[in-house]
Design a protein around this motif. Sequence first.
Motif, PDB file in Angstrom:
ATOM      1  N   PHE A 171       0.843  -1.158  -0.030  1.00  0.00           N
ATOM      2  CA  PHE A 171       0.001   0.103  -0.111  1.00  0.00           C
ATOM      3  C   PHE A 171       0.814   1.336   0.014  1.00  0.00           C
ATOM      4  O   PHE A 171       0.543   2.189  -0.738  1.00  0.00           O
ATOM      5  N   LYS A 172       1.932   1.051   0.681  1.00  0.00           N
ATOM      6  CA  LYS A 172       2.890   2.268   0.860  1.00  0.00           C
ATOM      7  C   LYS A 172       3.396   2.597  -0.784  1.00  0.00           C
ATOM      8  O   LYS A 172       3.441   3.761  -1.107  1.00  0.00           O
ATOM      9  N   ALA A 173       3.874   1.569  -1.380  1.00  0.00           N
ATOM     10  CA  ALA A 173       4.349   1.801  -2.694  1.00  0.00           C
ATOM     11  C   ALA A 173       3.260   2.232  -3.611  1.00  0.00           C
ATOM     12  O   ALA A 173       3.355   3.226  -4.400  1.00  0.00           O
ATOM     13  N   MET A 174       2.007   2.076  -3.502  1.00  0.00           N
ATOM     14  CA  MET A 174       0.940   2.379  -4.428  1.00  0.00           C
ATOM     15  C   MET A 174       0.580   3.873  -4.086  1.00  0.00           C
ATOM     16  O   MET A 174       0.346   4.753  -5.016  1.00  0.00           O
ATOM     17  N   LEU A 175       0.500   4.229  -2.767  1.00  0.00           N
ATOM     18  CA  LEU A 175       0.603   5.616  -2.444  1.00  0.00           C
ATOM     19  C   LEU A 175       1.373   6.537  -2.977  1.00  0.00           C
ATOM     20  O   LEU A 175       1.038   7.693  -3.472  1.00  0.00           O
ATOM     21  N   LEU A 176       2.658   6.036  -2.913  1.00  0.00           N
ATOM     22  CA  LEU A 176       3.700   6.841  -3.480  1.00  0.00           C
ATOM     23  C   LEU A 176       3.428   7.228  -5.043  1.00  0.00           C
ATOM     24  O   LEU A 176       3.688   8.150  -5.591  1.00  0.00           O
ATOM     25  N   PHE A 177       2.893   6.018  -5.646  1.00  0.00           N
ATOM     26  CA  PHE A 177       2.613   6.086  -6.957  1.00  0.00           C
ATOM     27  C   PHE A 177       1.455   7.311  -7.228  1.00  0.00           C
ATOM     28  O   PHE A 177       1.434   8.136  -8.081  1.00  0.00           O
ATOM     29  N   LEU A 178       0.445   7.018  -6.433  1.00  0.00           N
ATOM     30  CA  LEU A 178      -0.747   8.168  -6.241  1.00  0.00           C
ATOM     31  C   LEU A 178      -0.307   9.540  -6.539  1.00  0.00           C
ATOM     32  O   LEU A 178      -0.967  10.397  -6.932  1.00  0.00           O
ATOM     33  N   TYR A 179       0.750   9.828  -5.423  1.00  0.00           N
ATOM     34  CA  TYR A 179       1.269  11.138  -5.235  1.00  0.00           C
ATOM     35  C   TYR A 179       2.308  11.585  -6.630  1.00  0.00           C
ATOM     36  O   TYR A 179       2.545  12.796  -6.913  1.00  0.00           O
ATOM     37  N   SER A 180       3.022  10.617  -7.155  1.00  0.00           N
ATOM     38  CA  SER A 180       4.245  10.759  -7.965  1.00  0.00           C
ATOM     39  C   SER A 180       3.822  10.481  -9.414  1.00  0.00           C
ATOM     40  O   SER A 180       4.594  11.116 -10.379  1.00  0.00           O
ATOM     41  N   ASP A 181       2.956   9.750  -9.529  1.00  0.00           N
ATOM     42  CA  ASP A 181       2.736   9.029 -10.899  1.00  0.00           C
ATOM     43  C   ASP A 181       3.929   8.452 -11.492  1.00  0.00           C
ATOM     44  O   ASP A 181       4.078   8.331 -12.674  1.00  0.00           O
ATOM     45  N   GLU A 182       4.762   7.944 -10.380  1.00  0.00           N
ATOM     46  CA  GLU A 182       5.986   7.046 -10.989  1.00  0.00           C
ATOM     47  C   GLU A 182       6.220   5.888 -10.235  1.00  0.00           C
ATOM     48  O   GLU A 182       5.355   5.508  -9.376  1.00  0.00           O
ATOM     49  N   PHE A 183       6.718   4.873 -11.116  1.00  0.00           N
ATOM     50  CA  PHE A 183       6.744   3.426 -10.691  1.00  0.00           C
ATOM     51  C   PHE A 183       7.610   3.565  -9.316  1.00  0.00           C
ATOM     52  O   PHE A 183       8.559   4.075  -9.271  1.00  0.00           O
ATOM     53  N   PRO A 184       7.358   2.871  -8.167  1.00  0.00           N
ATOM     54  CA  PRO A 184       8.060   2.981  -6.991  1.00  0.00           C
ATOM     55  C   PRO A 184       9.478   2.495  -7.294  1.00  0.00           C
ATOM     56  O   PRO A 184       9.705   1.505  -8.046  1.00  0.00           O
ATOM     57  N   LYS A 185      10.293   3.008  -6.522  1.00  0.00           N
ATOM     58  CA  LYS A 185      11.905   2.664  -6.657  1.00  0.00           C
ATOM     59  C   LYS A 185      11.927   1.393  -5.807  1.00  0.00           C
ATOM     60  O   LYS A 185      11.058   1.211  -5.176  1.00  0.00           O
ATOM     61  N   ALA A 186      13.002   0.838  -6.260  1.00  0.00           N
ATOM     62  CA  ALA A 186      13.255  -0.528  -5.505  1.00  0.00           C
ATOM     63  C   ALA A 186      13.203  -0.207  -4.016  1.00  0.00           C
ATOM     64  O   ALA A 186      12.686  -1.176  -3.273  1.00  0.00           O
ATOM     65  N   ARG A 187      13.600   0.579  -3.522  1.00  0.00           N
ATOM     66  CA  ARG A 187      13.777   0.816  -1.993  1.00  0.00           C
ATOM     67  C   ARG A 187      12.247   1.174  -1.484  1.00  0.00           C
ATOM     68  O   ARG A 187      12.186   0.894  -0.314  1.00  0.00           O
ATOM     69  N   ASP A 188      11.438   1.327  -2.186  1.00  0.00           N
ATOM     70  CA  ASP A 188       9.878   1.341  -1.642  1.00  0.00           C
ATOM     71  C   ASP A 188       9.435   0.241  -1.922  1.00  0.00           C
ATOM     72  O   ASP A 188       8.384  -0.203  -1.390  1.00  0.00           O
ATOM     73  N   LEU A 189       9.755  -0.876  -2.635  1.00  0.00           N
ATOM     74  CA  LEU A 189       9.342  -2.127  -2.824  1.00  0.00           C
ATOM     75  C   LEU A 189      10.107  -3.097  -1.761  1.00  0.00           C
ATOM     76  O   LEU A 189      10.444  -4.449  -2.318  1.00  0.00           O
ATOM     77  N   SER A 190      10.277  -2.855  -0.778  1.00  0.00           N
ATOM     78  CA  SER A 190      10.811  -3.692   0.214  1.00  0.00           C
ATOM     79  C   SER A 190      10.428  -3.498   1.668  1.00  0.00           C
ATOM     80  O   SER A 190       9.887  -2.518   2.070  1.00  0.00           O
ATOM     81  N   ASP A 191      10.406  -4.622   2.365  1.00  0.00           N
ATOM     82  CA  ASP A 191       9.861  -4.612   3.821  1.00  0.00           C
ATOM     83  C   ASP A 191      10.580  -5.663   4.615  1.00  0.00           C
ATOM     84  O   ASP A 191      10.556  -7.043   4.208  1.00  0.00           O
ATOM     85  N   PRO A 192      11.241  -5.100   5.565  1.00  0.00           N
ATOM     86  CA  PRO A 192      12.028  -6.161   6.638  1.00  0.00           C
ATOM     87  C   PRO A 192      11.112  -7.263   6.869  1.00  0.00           C
ATOM     88  O   PRO A 192      11.612  -8.489   7.136  1.00  0.00           O
ATOM     89  N   ASP A 193      10.022  -7.228   7.245  1.00  0.00           N
ATOM     90  CA  ASP A 193       9.069  -8.344   7.538  1.00  0.00           C
ATOM     91  C   ASP A 193       8.505  -8.947   6.882  1.00  0.00           C
ATOM     92  O   ASP A 193       7.570  -9.991   7.018  1.00  0.00           O
ATOM     93  N   PHE A 194       8.564  -8.613   5.335  1.00  0.00           N
ATOM     94  CA  PHE A 194       7.825  -9.359   4.508  1.00  0.00           C
ATOM     95  C   PHE A 194       9.041  -9.987   3.518  1.00  0.00           C
ATOM     96  O   PHE A 194       9.447  -9.311   2.642  1.00  0.00           O
ATOM     97  N   VAL A 195       9.446 -10.884   3.678  1.00  0.00           N
ATOM     98  CA  VAL A 195      10.795 -11.457   2.854  1.00  0.00           C
ATOM     99  C   VAL A 195      10.306 -12.231   1.640  1.00  0.00           C
ATOM    100  O   VAL A 195       9.706 -13.280   1.457  1.00  0.00           O
ATOM    101  N   CYS A 196      10.617 -11.444   0.456  1.00  0.00           N
ATOM    102  CA  CYS A 196      10.207 -12.013  -0.900  1.00  0.00           C
ATOM    103  C   CYS A 196      10.964 -11.252  -2.037  1.00  0.00           C
ATOM    104  O   CYS A 196      11.632 -10.250  -1.572  1.00  0.00           O
ATOM    105  N   THR A 197      10.896 -11.564  -3.292  1.00  0.00           N
ATOM    106  CA  THR A 197      11.686 -11.290  -4.192  1.00  0.00           C
ATOM    107  C   THR A 197      10.910  -9.802  -4.847  1.00  0.00           C
ATOM    108  O   THR A 197       9.785  -9.692  -4.649  1.00  0.00           O
TER     109      THR A 197
END
Length: 372
Positions: free
Chosen positions: A247-273
């Motif tokens: 949701f955070k990544a989607m929220l950043l897109f809503l405000y910037s109209d840019e695809f979220p950066k790699a650092r926005d697509l990570s979460d320490p509690d959610f381990v995945c690629t």
Amino acid sequence: MAPKRPRVSESQYYTNDDEEVLSSSSRWICETVKACHVFKVEGYSLAKGIGVGEYMTSAEFSVGGHDWAIVFYPDGLTEAAQDYIAVYLKLVSPGEVRATLEFKLLDQTGKGKHGIQYFTRSPKTFTNNCFKGWPKYMKRSKLETSSYLRDDCLSIHCTVGVWKTRVEEEKHYVIPVPPSDMSQKLKSLLESEIGSDITIQVGNEFFKAHKSILAARSPVFRAMFFGLAGNPDMETVAIEDVDPFVFKAMLLFLYSDEFPKARDLSDPDFVCTSTTITQHLLAAADRFDLARLKLMCEANLCEDITINNVATALVLADQHQCLQLKTACLNFAAKPENAGEVMKSDGFADLAESRPSLLIDLFETSAVVNKN
């Protein structure tokens, strides 16, 4: 003595910093001014005997600021062409003019089948009392048995196209304009929480945002806040079945109209690629009707198809109507060198159980691939 600098048609002015602030240019423009005139000859049989080289003229008409007249030779221009009618255009006004001309005879039966069309492919130069046209425009015997002559009347249609040229000077003030920083400003607004009027709970996390911006970007949020069943005065809302980092990544897109950066697509509690995260983001984009973000996710996933994730991506594409991603997955999985390994993957078993119709699509694609 220093040589004089040659004069040019374009000039540029610079500041001391060699920064262009004003430039000028000129352009040569050629235009064609067109108009038509119809010269009607009534009593053709009486005019026919006036003699070779004798002519009759139309009334003067104006095209492009110049006066013209149609000249008609019913008995021919010369002895050699006495079996033909001749038609010419004459420049009546003084000066020199470049113009195109076109003659045609009008059909007198009312069927509109005008013909015997003669025209110049390039402009001709006319001077005062200059005649230009065709000495053997049409054989008189043919004219007298045609539909162009009825009730002893003949209509000659002439189109004149006068060439006009002019030079225009243009001045351009070159003022450096910085690139837009709207996305950065809106992201700062989101991060600072200034003016926020809605708190969104996603799992155990809370995000402050602006209802107007969310509503402007997503039809789902617009209906939630301002629709018939919406509540514009709500201060909090809970979003279920979405991971907070997605949701955070989607929220950043809503405000910037840019695809979220790699650092926005990570979460320490959610381990995945990153591929798995993009898959989650695609599902969220579809849920909140964000077509641009959905296509961005689809494009990224098409570039990252592997043996291990193709089955999962295929199911995702089918669920969210991503035709391009679905096609890419089917083509990848159907290749002979990939098919065996894909069927051994964990995702393939889930595919066969949850979406058995995709197996039919896969078999049909394999048949096409193997045939080629």
